[in-house]
Design a protein around this motif. Structure first.
Motif, short mmCIF file in Angstrom:
data_model
loop_
_atom_site.label_atom_id
_atom_site.label_comp_id
_atom_site.label_asym_id
_atom_site.label_seq_id
_atom_site.Cartn_x
_atom_site.Cartn_y
_atom_site.Cartn_z
N ASP A 27 0.85 -1.20 0.00
CA ASP A 27 0.00 0.00 0.00
C ASP A 27 0.88 1.25 0.00
OD1 ASP A 27 -2.11 1.72 0.06
OD2 ASP A 27 -2.66 1.34 2.15
N THR A 50 -2.15 8.81 -1.20
CA THR A 50 -2.05 7.56 -1.96
C THR A 50 -1.71 7.88 -3.41
OG1 THR A 50 -3.68 6.51 -0.53
CG2 THR A 50 -3.28 5.49 -2.67
N ARG A 83 1.55 2.89 -7.14
CA ARG A 83 1.04 1.55 -6.86
C ARG A 83 1.06 0.69 -8.11
NH1 ARG A 83 -4.63 1.06 -3.88
NH2 ARG A 83 -3.31 1.92 -2.22
#
Length: 420
Positions: free
Chosen positions: A20, A63, A68
């Motif tokens: 993550d 994020t 990712r």
């Protein structure tokens, strides 16, 4: 190369592959769990980046979908690379076994050492070269056996495919490493620019604070000068009033000292009274039928002071008058009238001007200054000034007392001359 790629997707806190992944304002990447734990381990609401020490808060943790995806792609590439490596290692082991097996054969004849026949088959089960007789033996009867030429074509095809795959993978990994290197370079450049910008902003802030400090100090100094100036002006006024009061005090004291020999004390009284042969009487006017009493002496120079006890009388008048042919004409007086209050009258002015008397006097001081042509009236109980007025000194002046109207016995108390 795989090791370099692994380093690029490894968290610098836990030293494992990103889980993550999140990005900080300084663009350094960490596992969410790692950077959150690092933040909460501190004492405040903020912490320093483990890489560059730039301060961040929990709201700054973002994020990054692109990161990712890149990490997932890198992991997939590493997984495929690992599988391919295992396959290549297995193939290399197989080829090495075949190579060793071949070396066991007679290199000149390439024949089977058991049957002295040419090796023309390959046993995939045992992964070794065999001859036609070996193929018919019970040992290889149920094994998967193929001609050497067919096996050679298949193996070469697999090797070429593996080579192409490795070439493609290496190219992609090189591109990924190049992109990651460029990204690191850009991050460092942006971090340097941000650091320079922060330094510039803080320098501007310091300059603003220094300017503001000087402005506040200048304003304080200006206010201080203004306040001191006002205080000094007030002090000058108070000092002037004090000098004037002392001058009046000295003049009154001088007048008292000068006229001391003109008083006579009674044994049973604390007051000083004028002898009967030193008082002249006349009617004040037909209007109120009150008496006017004047002292025998008259003055044209010097300073003179009298105190007259008025007590609780409701109507009276005290002042100085002009002495002419044994008659006294009122010049300047302070009067209390039961109908109009306190007033200072001049030169036969019956109306006069009103005077604000806050404390009713029981004794009235009359100060005559012949040099200044001035008459002053005081509350002799506390020596506060009641009022002042000018008078005419063409003729001698003396003290005048007007007992006031009888008022059906309500104003029958006498006026007593205490000091003369």
């Amino acid at each position: 190369m795989a090791t370099q790629l692994l380093d690029q997707i490894q968290c610098s806190v836990c030293l494992c592959e990103f889980t993550d992944p999140v990005c900080l304002p300084c663009e350094h990447i960490f596992c969410r769990r790692c950077i959150t734990g690092h933040l909460r381990s501190g004492l405040g609401q903020s912490a320093a980046c483990p890489e560059c020490r730039l301060t961040f808060t929990e709201s700054n943790i973002q994020t990054s979908r692109a990161v990712r995806n890149m990490v997932d792609a890198a992991k997939a590439h590493l997984t495929e690379h690992q599988a391919l490596k295992m396959k290549a290692d297995a193939l290399a082991t197989e080829l090495e076994g075949q190579h060793l097996e071949t070396h066991k054969l007679d290199s000149k004849t390439a024949e089977c050492s058991k049957h002295q026949e040419k090796l023309s088959y390959y046993c995939e089960t045992d992964q070794r070269l065999i001859c036609g007789s070996c193929k018919k033996d019970n040992q290889h009867k149920k094994h998967k056996v193929k001609p050497i030429k067919d096996v050679e074509k298949t193996k070469k095809k697999d090797l070429y495919g593996l080579l192409d795959f490795l070439s493609t993978e290496n190219t992609q990994l090189n591109d990924l490493i190049h992109k990651q290197t460029e990204e690191i370079k850009n991050i460092k450049e942006r971090s340097g620019l941000a650091s320079a910008q922060i330094s510039l902003q803080f320098e501007e802030l310091h300059q603003f604070l220094r300017r503001r400090e000087m402005e506040v100090k200048n304003q304080l100094e200006k206010e201080e000068k203004g306040t001191v100036r006002v205080a000094e002006e007030k002090l000058s006024v108070v000092e002037a009033l004090l000098r004037e009061g002392r001058e009046k005090q000295e003049m009154i004291q001088s007048a008292l000292d000068k006229d001391t020999d003109r008083f006579a004390r009674e044994k049973d009284s604390s007051h000083l009274k004028i002898s009967a042969n030193r008082v002249g009487l006349k009617k004040r006017s037909k209007k109120d039928r009150s008496l006017c009493v004047s002292t025998e002496g008259s003055f044209t120079s010097g300073q003179h002071y009298w105190e007259v006890e008025v007590g609780e009388k409701l109507d009276w008048e005290v002042g100085v008058g002009v002495c002419k042919s044994h008659n006294v004409t009122k010049d300047t007086t302070l009067a209390l009238s039961y109908s109009s209050g306190y007033r200072i009258s001049q030169h036969q002015d019956e109306q006069g001007r009103p005077v604000d008397v806050r404390v009713k006097p029981r004794k009235v001081g009359v100060y005559l200054d012949c040099e200044r042509n001035q008459v002053s009236f005081y509350n002799a109980d506390n020596m506060t000034l009641i009022g002042e007025s000018t008078c005419h000194f063409n003729l001698p002046h003396s003290l005048c007392l007007f007992p006031g109207a009888y008022l059906e016995g309500k104003n029958s108390d006498p006026l007593t001359l205490c000091w003369y």
